[in-house]
Design a protein around this motif. Structure first.
Motif, mmCIF file in Angstrom:
data_model
loop_
_atom_site.group_PDB
_atom_site.id
_atom_site.type_symbol
_atom_site.label_atom_id
_atom_site.label_comp_id
_atom_site.label_asym_id
_atom_site.label_seq_id
_atom_site.Cartn_x
_atom_site.Cartn_y
_atom_site.Cartn_z
ATOM 1 N N ARG A 17 0.832 -1.215 0.000
ATOM 2 C CA ARG A 17 0.000 0.000 0.000
ATOM 3 C C ARG A 17 0.866 1.265 0.000
ATOM 4 O O ARG A 17 0.457 2.301 -0.523
ATOM 5 N N LEU A 18 2.041 1.185 0.611
ATOM 6 C CA LEU A 18 2.924 2.352 0.725
ATOM 7 C C LEU A 18 3.828 2.557 -0.482
ATOM 8 O O LEU A 18 4.266 3.672 -0.748
ATOM 9 N N LYS A 19 4.106 1.490 -1.202
ATOM 10 C CA LYS A 19 5.080 1.556 -2.298
ATOM 11 C C LYS A 19 4.778 2.648 -3.324
ATOM 12 O O LYS A 19 5.676 3.417 -3.689
ATOM 13 N N PRO A 20 3.528 2.816 -3.790
ATOM 14 C CA PRO A 20 3.273 3.894 -4.766
ATOM 15 C C PRO A 20 3.561 5.284 -4.191
ATOM 16 O O PRO A 20 3.992 6.180 -4.923
ATOM 17 N N ILE A 21 3.338 5.456 -2.909
ATOM 18 C CA ILE A 21 3.613 6.744 -2.269
ATOM 19 C C ILE A 21 5.118 6.949 -2.147
ATOM 20 O O ILE A 21 5.649 8.014 -2.448
ATOM 21 N N ALA A 22 5.809 5.900 -1.713
ATOM 22 C CA ALA A 22 7.261 5.982 -1.523
ATOM 23 C C ALA A 22 7.993 6.216 -2.842
ATOM 24 O O ALA A 22 9.030 6.879 -2.864
ATOM 25 N N GLU A 23 7.453 5.687 -3.911
ATOM 26 C CA GLU A 23 8.123 5.779 -5.210
ATOM 27 C C GLU A 23 7.582 6.908 -6.087
ATOM 28 O O GLU A 23 8.043 7.077 -7.220
ATOM 29 N N ARG A 24 6.669 7.687 -5.553
ATOM 30 C CA ARG A 24 6.111 8.808 -6.325
ATOM 31 C C ARG A 24 7.218 9.820 -6.597
ATOM 32 O O ARG A 24 7.936 10.225 -5.685
ATOM 33 N N PRO A 25 7.369 10.243 -7.856
ATOM 34 C CA PRO A 25 8.430 11.210 -8.156
ATOM 35 C C PRO A 25 8.150 12.572 -7.518
ATOM 36 O O PRO A 25 7.000 12.952 -7.315
ATOM 37 N N VAL A 26 9.216 13.264 -7.214
ATOM 38 C CA VAL A 26 9.134 14.620 -6.678
ATOM 39 C C VAL A 26 9.699 15.546 -7.746
ATOM 40 O O VAL A 26 10.837 15.369 -8.188
ATOM 41 N N ASP A 27 8.915 16.501 -8.144
ATOM 42 C CA ASP A 27 9.336 17.455 -9.170
ATOM 43 C C ASP A 27 10.107 18.595 -8.503
ATOM 44 O O ASP A 27 9.528 19.582 -8.079
ATOM 45 N N THR A 28 11.419 18.438 -8.417
ATOM 46 C CA THR A 28 12.238 19.466 -7.760
ATOM 47 C C THR A 28 12.403 20.723 -8.620
ATOM 48 O O THR A 28 12.955 21.711 -8.144
ATOM 49 N N SER A 29 11.897 20.687 -9.859
ATOM 50 C CA SER A 29 11.937 21.912 -10.670
ATOM 51 C C SER A 29 10.776 22.845 -10.304
ATOM 52 O O SER A 29 10.799 24.018 -10.666
ATOM 53 N N ASP A 30 9.795 22.329 -9.604
ATOM 54 C CA ASP A 30 8.678 23.141 -9.117
ATOM 55 C C ASP A 30 9.195 23.991 -7.955
ATOM 56 O O ASP A 30 9.710 23.461 -6.974
#
Length: 169
Positions: A17-30
Motif C-alpha cells: 500500500r505504501l510503495k506507490p507513495i514511496a516511489e512517487r516522483p518529486v518534481d524538484t523543478s517546481d
C-alpha cells in the motif's frame, strides 16, 4: 505459521500500500516542491494503514528483542525487503526510558535503513529528547547495541558500534 511469518505477511501488505507513495516522483523543478512535501499527509495516513503499520512494527520489534541472532537477522532481512514499510512506519516516540528503548530497537531492526546518515540524525534527536527528559541513556544504548548487527553495511560502522559509541558520549 510462525509468528515472524505472520508478521511478515502483515508487513508485506502494508508495504504494498505504501510503495506507490514511496516511489512517487518529486518534481524538484517546481519552486514550491519543498512546501508541497511538508504539507502532504503522512504516508501512513495517505495509504490508510497507520494502525496496521504501527501494530506490525511493534510486533516485529517484540519478536526481534525476544529472539536469538537468527531471528533478529530474519527480522532485519524482512525490513530490508520491504523498504516502503521501513521508510514510513515509525513508532511514536515518548521521552521515557521505555519509549527511548523502543525507538532504539526500531533503529536496530532497520539496521541503517536506507542511509546511515539519516539514522545518525535520528539517533542524535532521540538522545537529546531523552536526555532532556532525564532518561539515563547509557544502559539502554548498550542493551540495544548487544542485539544489533555487527555488520558495517555502508562503511560508517555497524549499528552495534554506532550505539556503543553513542553510549560513550
Amino acid at each position: 505459521m510462525t509468528e515472524l511469518t505472520e508478521i511478515g505477511d502483515r508487513v508485506a501488505l502494508v508495504d504494498a500500500r505504501l510503495k506507490p507513495i514511496a516511489e512517487r516522483p518529486v518534481d524538484t523543478s517546481d519552486p514550491d516542491w519543498e512546501r508541497r512535501m511538508r504539507e502532504r499527509r503522512h504516508p501512513l495516513d495517505e495509504a490508510g494503514v497507520r494502525t496496521e503499520a504501527e501494530d506490525a512494527l511493534r510486533d516485529l520489534v517484540r519478536c526481534y528483542e525476544r529472539g536469538g541472532e537468527p531471528e533478529r537477522a530474519a527480522v532485519r532481512a524482512l525490513l530490508s525487503r520491504h523498504t516502503a514499510f521501513r521508510w514510513a512506519a515509525q513508532l511514536p516516540f515518548e521521552a521515557t526510558p521505555e519509549g527511548f528503548r523502543l525507538r532504539l530497537l526500531q533503529m536496530s531492526v532497520a539496521d541503517h535503513g536506507h542511509d546511515t546518515r539519516d539514522e545518525l540524525v535520528t539517533l542524535h534527536y532521540l538522545r537529546e529528547e531523552a536526555r532532556e527528559a532525564g532518561v539515563e541513556l547509557r544502559p539502554i544504548l548498550l542493551e540495544v547495541a548487544e542485539l544489533s548487527s555487527a555488520e558495517d553495511r555502508f562503511g560508517m560502522g555497524s549499528m552495534r558500534d554506532i550505539l556503543r559509541n553513542a553510549a560513550g558520549r
